[in-house]
Every structure is written in C-alpha cells, then in structure tokens.
Scaffold this motif. Structure first.
Motif, PDB file in Angstrom:
ATOM      1  N   GLN A 118       0.574  -1.165   0.078  1.00  0.00           N
ATOM      2  CA  GLN A 118      -0.212   0.026  -0.033  1.00  0.00           C
ATOM      3  C   GLN A 118       0.776   1.254  -0.066  1.00  0.00           C
ATOM      4  O   GLN A 118       0.427   2.178  -0.461  1.00  0.00           O
ATOM      5  CB  GLN A 118      -0.868   0.131   1.214  1.00  0.00           C
ATOM      6  N   ARG A 119       1.921   1.141   0.460  1.00  0.00           N
ATOM      7  CA  ARG A 119       2.859   2.354   0.673  1.00  0.00           C
ATOM      8  C   ARG A 119       3.700   2.613  -0.647  1.00  0.00           C
ATOM      9  O   ARG A 119       4.391   3.717  -0.867  1.00  0.00           O
ATOM     10  CB  ARG A 119       3.866   2.324   1.763  1.00  0.00           C
ATOM     11  N   GLU A 120       3.594   1.760  -1.426  1.00  0.00           N
ATOM     12  CA  GLU A 120       4.430   1.838  -3.020  1.00  0.00           C
ATOM     13  C   GLU A 120       4.046   3.250  -3.486  1.00  0.00           C
ATOM     14  O   GLU A 120       3.073   3.433  -3.718  1.00  0.00           O
ATOM     15  CB  GLU A 120       3.994   1.033  -3.835  1.00  0.00           C
ATOM     16  N   VAL A 121       5.085   3.990  -3.883  1.00  0.00           N
ATOM     17  CA  VAL A 121       4.824   5.129  -4.756  1.00  0.00           C
ATOM     18  C   VAL A 121       5.803   4.929  -5.862  1.00  0.00           C
ATOM     19  O   VAL A 121       6.834   4.803  -5.774  1.00  0.00           O
ATOM     20  CB  VAL A 121       5.196   6.420  -3.871  1.00  0.00           C
ATOM     21  N   LEU A 122       5.162   5.263  -7.117  1.00  0.00           N
ATOM     22  CA  LEU A 122       6.062   5.435  -8.337  1.00  0.00           C
ATOM     23  C   LEU A 122       6.295   6.836  -8.698  1.00  0.00           C
ATOM     24  O   LEU A 122       5.194   7.612  -8.552  1.00  0.00           O
ATOM     25  CB  LEU A 122       5.121   4.660  -9.486  1.00  0.00           C
ATOM     26  N   SER A 123       7.118   7.153  -9.405  1.00  0.00           N
ATOM     27  CA  SER A 123       7.335   8.581  -9.920  1.00  0.00           C
ATOM     28  C   SER A 123       8.077   8.689 -11.253  1.00  0.00           C
ATOM     29  O   SER A 123       8.926   7.922 -11.379  1.00  0.00           O
ATOM     30  CB  SER A 123       7.934   9.678  -9.038  1.00  0.00           C
ATOM     31  N   VAL A 124       7.671   9.567 -11.939  1.00  0.00           N
ATOM     32  CA  VAL A 124       8.605   9.917 -13.237  1.00  0.00           C
ATOM     33  C   VAL A 124       8.597  11.527 -13.217  1.00  0.00           C
ATOM     34  O   VAL A 124       7.427  12.152 -13.313  1.00  0.00           O
ATOM     35  CB  VAL A 124       7.912   9.708 -14.583  1.00  0.00           C
ATOM     36  N   GLY A 125       9.630  11.957 -13.012  1.00  0.00           N
ATOM     37  CA  GLY A 125       9.750  13.633 -13.086  1.00  0.00           C
ATOM     38  C   GLY A 125       8.901  14.098 -11.956  1.00  0.00           C
ATOM     39  O   GLY A 125       9.313  13.544 -10.817  1.00  0.00           O
ATOM     40  N   THR A 126       8.036  15.030 -11.949  1.00  0.00           N
ATOM     41  CA  THR A 126       7.451  15.621 -11.046  1.00  0.00           C
ATOM     42  C   THR A 126       6.076  15.090 -10.680  1.00  0.00           C
ATOM     43  O   THR A 126       5.221  15.381  -9.887  1.00  0.00           O
ATOM     44  CB  THR A 126       7.232  17.224 -11.367  1.00  0.00           C
ATOM     45  N   VAL A 127       5.860  13.906 -11.586  1.00  0.00           N
ATOM     46  CA  VAL A 127       4.574  13.286 -11.281  1.00  0.00           C
ATOM     47  C   VAL A 127       4.635  12.017 -10.275  1.00  0.00           C
ATOM     48  O   VAL A 127       5.665  11.102 -10.761  1.00  0.00           O
ATOM     49  CB  VAL A 127       3.914  12.726 -12.761  1.00  0.00           C
ATOM     50  N   VAL A 205       6.214   7.881 -29.766  1.00  0.00           N
ATOM     51  CA  VAL A 205       7.303   7.589 -30.384  1.00  0.00           C
ATOM     52  C   VAL A 205       6.816   7.224 -31.662  1.00  0.00           C
ATOM     53  O   VAL A 205       6.058   6.200 -31.889  1.00  0.00           O
ATOM     54  CB  VAL A 205       7.881   6.160 -29.527  1.00  0.00           C
ATOM     55  N   ARG A 206       7.141   7.803 -32.475  1.00  0.00           N
ATOM     56  CA  ARG A 206       6.335   7.828 -34.010  1.00  0.00           C
ATOM     57  C   ARG A 206       6.558   6.427 -34.555  1.00  0.00           C
ATOM     58  O   ARG A 206       7.291   5.872 -34.609  1.00  0.00           O
ATOM     59  CB  ARG A 206       6.921   8.746 -35.083  1.00  0.00           C
ATOM     60  N   GLY A 207       5.005   6.089 -35.008  1.00  0.00           N
ATOM     61  CA  GLY A 207       5.101   4.845 -35.678  1.00  0.00           C
ATOM     62  C   GLY A 207       5.180   3.362 -34.644  1.00  0.00           C
ATOM     63  O   GLY A 207       5.151   2.205 -34.936  1.00  0.00           O
ATOM     64  N   VAL A 208       5.397   3.800 -33.407  1.00  0.00           N
ATOM     65  CA  VAL A 208       5.570   2.415 -32.529  1.00  0.00           C
ATOM     66  C   VAL A 208       4.708   2.734 -31.231  1.00  0.00           C
ATOM     67  O   VAL A 208       3.698   1.974 -31.033  1.00  0.00           O
ATOM     68  CB  VAL A 208       7.030   2.545 -31.573  1.00  0.00           C
ATOM     69  N   GLY A 209       4.683   3.750 -30.559  1.00  0.00           N
ATOM     70  CA  GLY A 209       3.783   3.840 -29.472  1.00  0.00           C
ATOM     71  C   GLY A 209       4.116   5.098 -28.525  1.00  0.00           C
ATOM     72  O   GLY A 209       4.307   6.277 -28.970  1.00  0.00           O
ATOM     73  N   TYR A 210       4.186   4.745 -27.140  1.00  0.00           N
ATOM     74  CA  TYR A 210       4.487   5.985 -26.211  1.00  0.00           C
ATOM     75  C   TYR A 210       5.529   5.345 -25.335  1.00  0.00           C
ATOM     76  O   TYR A 210       5.804   4.383 -25.015  1.00  0.00           O
ATOM     77  CB  TYR A 210       3.057   6.058 -25.512  1.00  0.00           C
ATOM     78  N   LYS A 211       6.030   6.535 -24.566  1.00  0.00           N
ATOM     79  CA  LYS A 211       7.147   6.257 -23.551  1.00  0.00           C
ATOM     80  C   LYS A 211       6.897   7.319 -22.592  1.00  0.00           C
ATOM     81  O   LYS A 211       6.802   8.598 -22.699  1.00  0.00           O
ATOM     82  CB  LYS A 211       8.327   6.304 -24.302  1.00  0.00           C
ATOM     83  N   ALA A 212       6.732   7.022 -21.347  1.00  0.00           N
ATOM     84  CA  ALA A 212       6.845   7.848 -20.256  1.00  0.00           C
ATOM     85  C   ALA A 212       8.287   8.014 -19.805  1.00  0.00           C
ATOM     86  O   ALA A 212       9.127   7.343 -19.641  1.00  0.00           O
ATOM     87  CB  ALA A 212       6.260   7.213 -18.950  1.00  0.00           C
ATOM     88  N   ALA A 213       8.658   9.563 -19.819  1.00  0.00           N
ATOM     89  CA  ALA A 213       9.864   9.865 -19.286  1.00  0.00           C
ATOM     90  C   ALA A 213      10.098  11.295 -18.718  1.00  0.00           C
ATOM     91  O   ALA A 213       9.153  12.011 -18.950  1.00  0.00           O
ATOM     92  CB  ALA A 213      10.887   9.703 -20.709  1.00  0.00           C
ATOM     93  N   ALA A 214      11.047  11.501 -17.880  1.00  0.00           N
ATOM     94  CA  ALA A 214      11.113  12.596 -17.026  1.00  0.00           C
ATOM     95  C   ALA A 214      11.589  13.598 -18.008  1.00  0.00           C
ATOM     96  O   ALA A 214      12.403  13.497 -18.914  1.00  0.00           O
ATOM     97  CB  ALA A 214      12.061  12.457 -16.040  1.00  0.00           C
TER      98      ALA A 214
END
Ligand code: CA
Length: 214
Positions: A118-127, A205-214
C-alpha cells in the motif's frame, strides 16, 4: 502461474488471465510448479488438485504462506474444498468454472495479498502515483483521473523509459485484444496529457507507441 495438466483447461485459463492483463505462466505438474516458483517472481498460483506426480494438496502445503493460492476443485467435492483451505489455499474455484469467475477471484485474492504494498509510490519527473490509494500528484498537488486514465498512466510509469505499443496498451490496460482500435488509446493519452499539464511526460514514439520519461 497456472498449474494444470489438462491442456484445454490450462490453455483457457492462461488465455483469460492474459486478457485480464496478467502474464500467466502455465506448468503441467506439481514438480514443475515448485521449480518455476523459484525461478520467477510469481504473484499468485492457480492450482489444480489432480496432477501427475505430487498432487495439488502437497504443492499447496509446500508453498502456502509464500504466495497466494487458488485451488481448482471438482464441483460438489466438498472434502476437496475443505482440504484445500486446510492446507493453506486462499480461495478455490469449482470445476467446471467460468473463466470470468476465476479472473474475478484472482483479482480479489491479489488485492488482499498485496495490501502490504500500500505504501508503494511510483514517480517520473514531478508526477507521483500511489497505486493502492489511486492518487496522482503533479508537483505535490493531487489531480483527478478516471479509472482508465489512472491504469494507463500506471502502466506507462511502471515502464518508464521503455516504449510501449498501442496494441500492448489496449491489451493490458483495456484487457481485451482489439488490435486496430488504437484511436481509443490516442484519445485517452491526449486526455491524460491535458490533465497532467505536462505534455512532455508521455512521449509519442512515432510509428511505435508511447514512452513515459522525465
Ligand atoms: Ca488435473
């Protein structure tokens, strides 16, 4: 992990779990189950009782407490159900079962079992995301997402830095195989970017999909 020696049932269960967004490993004997459990980070075991070699009860006795177990029992065999629970199974589903029921049980058992996270926290950049509380914060301020938007963001953030295809998102986040319906994904991504107010966080990512990145 699915432990089932009957090919039809094993294949069916695996297919449904895959569709529900889980990655299911299927083995056909208790011995294989014990070996594979040591080799993979298994979150839950769907365990048939009647197996070649050591049976489901014995497997359950050995693994109970280390991983959640759902037993597959024969319908109306009350002794089997009771025995399964006695050797430490978390739940059981009677054969013949509906794959939907099994998937629902899997979800419920995982929810119970993973309360420790329950305490797990994920983050990327300021999110930051707290999956158990289903909270998302941007720069510390909470924002509201729909359930699907949250699942989508969580999926991407768990794989930050990796490219994820639209078909994979459809299959894993929407839970069904519908290649081609990628417009749905695009609409949700656009909405998510708007709510996050961080257009660069989820990159196309053109022609492929998406990527989450800071
Ligand atoms: Ca069997």
């Amino acid at each position: 992990m699915v432990v089932e020696d009957e090919p039809n049932i094993g294949a069916l269960v695996r297919t449904y779990l895959d569709r529900a967004g889980y990655r299911a490993l299927w083995v056909r004997s208790g011995e294989d189950a014990l070996v594979e459990l040591r080799r993979h980070p298994i979150r839950l075991v769907v365990l048939d009782i009647g197996l070649p070699g050591i049976d489901g009860f014995e497997v359950c006795r050995q693994i109970a407490g280390t991983v959640p177990v759902i037993m597959l029992t024969a319908r109306d065999e009350e002794p089997d159900r009771v025995a399964g629970l006695e050797v430490g199974a978390d739940d059981y589903v009677a054969k013949p079962f509906s794959p939907r029921e099994l998937t629902a049980r899997v979800k419920a058992v995982l929810r119970r079992a993973e309360r420790v996270d329950q305490r797990e926290v994920l983050s990327v950049g300021t999110v930051t995301l707290a999956p158990a509380a289903r909270e998302v914060r941007v720069d510390g301020g909470e924002i509201e997402l729909t359930q699907r938007e949250f699942d989508l963001l969580e999926y991407l953030v768990r794989r930050a830095g990796q490219v994820v295809t639209r078909d994979e998102l459809l299959e894993r986040v929407w839970g069904y195989l519908a290649p081609g319906e990628t417009r749905t994904v695009e609409v949700h991504i656009a909405q998510l970017r708007k709510k996050l107010g961080q257009p660069g966080l989820i990159r196309t990512v053109r022609g492929v999909g998406y990527k989450a990145a800071a």
